[in-house]
Design a protein around this motif. Structure first.
Motif, PDB file in Angstrom:
ATOM      1  N   UNK A   1      16.741 -13.173  -1.840  1.00 28.35           N
ATOM      2  CA  UNK A   1      17.485 -13.680  -2.957  1.00 28.35           C
ATOM      3  C   UNK A   1      18.079 -12.532  -3.773  1.00 28.35           C
ATOM      4  N   UNK A   2      17.285 -11.461  -3.953  1.00 31.98           N
ATOM      5  CA  UNK A   2      17.781 -10.331  -4.721  1.00 31.98           C
ATOM      6  C   UNK A   2      18.945  -9.652  -4.008  1.00 31.98           C
ATOM      7  N   UNK A   3      18.870  -9.598  -2.672  1.00 31.34           N
ATOM      8  CA  UNK A   3      19.955  -8.950  -1.929  1.00 31.34           C
ATOM      9  C   UNK A   3      21.258  -9.727  -2.073  1.00 31.34           C
ATOM     10  N   UNK A   4      21.195 -11.037  -2.019  1.00 33.23           N
ATOM     11  CA  UNK A   4      22.382 -11.867  -2.174  1.00 33.23           C
ATOM     12  C   UNK A   4      22.974 -11.698  -3.573  1.00 33.23           C
ATOM     13  N   UNK A   5      22.088 -11.678  -4.563  1.00 32.29           N
ATOM     14  CA  UNK A   5      22.526 -11.518  -5.939  1.00 32.29           C
ATOM     15  C   UNK A   5      23.194 -10.158  -6.142  1.00 32.29           C
ATOM     16  N   UNK A   6      22.577  -9.100  -5.637  1.00 29.61           N
ATOM     17  CA  UNK A   6      23.136  -7.758  -5.772  1.00 29.61           C
ATOM     18  C   UNK A   6      24.455  -7.629  -5.012  1.00 29.61           C
ATOM     19  N   UNK A   8      26.564 -10.073  -4.388  1.00 35.40           N
ATOM     20  CA  UNK A   8      27.546 -10.844  -5.155  1.00 35.40           C
ATOM     21  C   UNK A   8      28.035 -10.074  -6.375  1.00 35.40           C
ATOM     22  N   UNK A   9      27.098  -9.453  -7.108  1.00 33.72           N
ATOM     23  CA  UNK A   9      27.468  -8.675  -8.289  1.00 33.72           C
ATOM     24  C   UNK A   9      28.334  -7.491  -7.886  1.00 33.72           C
ATOM     25  N   UNK A  10      27.964  -6.831  -6.797  1.00 37.75           N
ATOM     26  CA  UNK A  10      28.733  -5.690  -6.306  1.00 37.75           C
ATOM     27  C   UNK A  10      30.139  -6.122  -5.884  1.00 37.75           C
ATOM     28  N   UNK A  11      30.233  -7.270  -5.227  1.00 37.62           N
ATOM     29  CA  UNK A  11      31.533  -7.769  -4.788  1.00 37.62           C
ATOM     30  C   UNK A  11      32.422  -8.099  -5.989  1.00 37.62           C
ATOM     31  N   UNK A  12      31.860  -8.738  -7.000  1.00 40.53           N
ATOM     32  CA  UNK A  12      32.623  -9.074  -8.206  1.00 40.53           C
ATOM     33  C   UNK A  12      33.064  -7.802  -8.926  1.00 40.53           C
ATOM     34  N   UNK A  13      32.186  -6.807  -8.995  1.00 40.78           N
ATOM     35  CA  UNK A  13      32.519  -5.546  -9.650  1.00 40.78           C
ATOM     36  C   UNK A  13      33.661  -4.839  -8.918  1.00 40.78           C
TER      37      UNK A  13
END
Length: 106
Positions: A1-6, A8-13
């Protein structure tokens, strides 16, 4: 779950970074275009001065009359009236285009 979240955040950034970088760029005129514009202006002015000088020597200047752009009206040996435009070309005039030069107030 943390990998998906990170991820996603990296992709948005990254998307936000590219979006802001694309809008922040200015379109600058290249040096070649600036040189070309300047050379054109110099060439036009040179042609204008040369043709006006030739016209002053060979043709008559019509005193008290002006062209539509406010410059002198010249009369050639065929009795044609013309003025010199900003590009150095002779523009022949109709009688209706010639105006009386305004009198300067002292």
């Amino acid at each position: 779950m943390k990998k998906r979240f990170l991820t996603g955040v990296l992709a948005v950034a990254l998307l936000a970074t590219f979006a802001f970088a694309a809008t922040a760029q200015e379109k600058k005129e290249s040096v070649g275009k600036k040189i070309d514009k300047t050379a054109t202006k110099v060439g036009n002015k040179t042609a204008e001065v040369a043709v006006k000088g030739t016209s002053k020597v060979t043709d008559k200047t019509w005193k008290g009359k002006t062209a539509p752009d406010g410059s002198n009206v010249y009369i050639n040996n065929k009795n044609q009236k013309y003025y010199i435009n900003k590009k150095g070309a002779k523009v022949y005039l109709k009688a209706s285009q010639i105006k009386t030069r305004p009198v300067k107030a002292d």
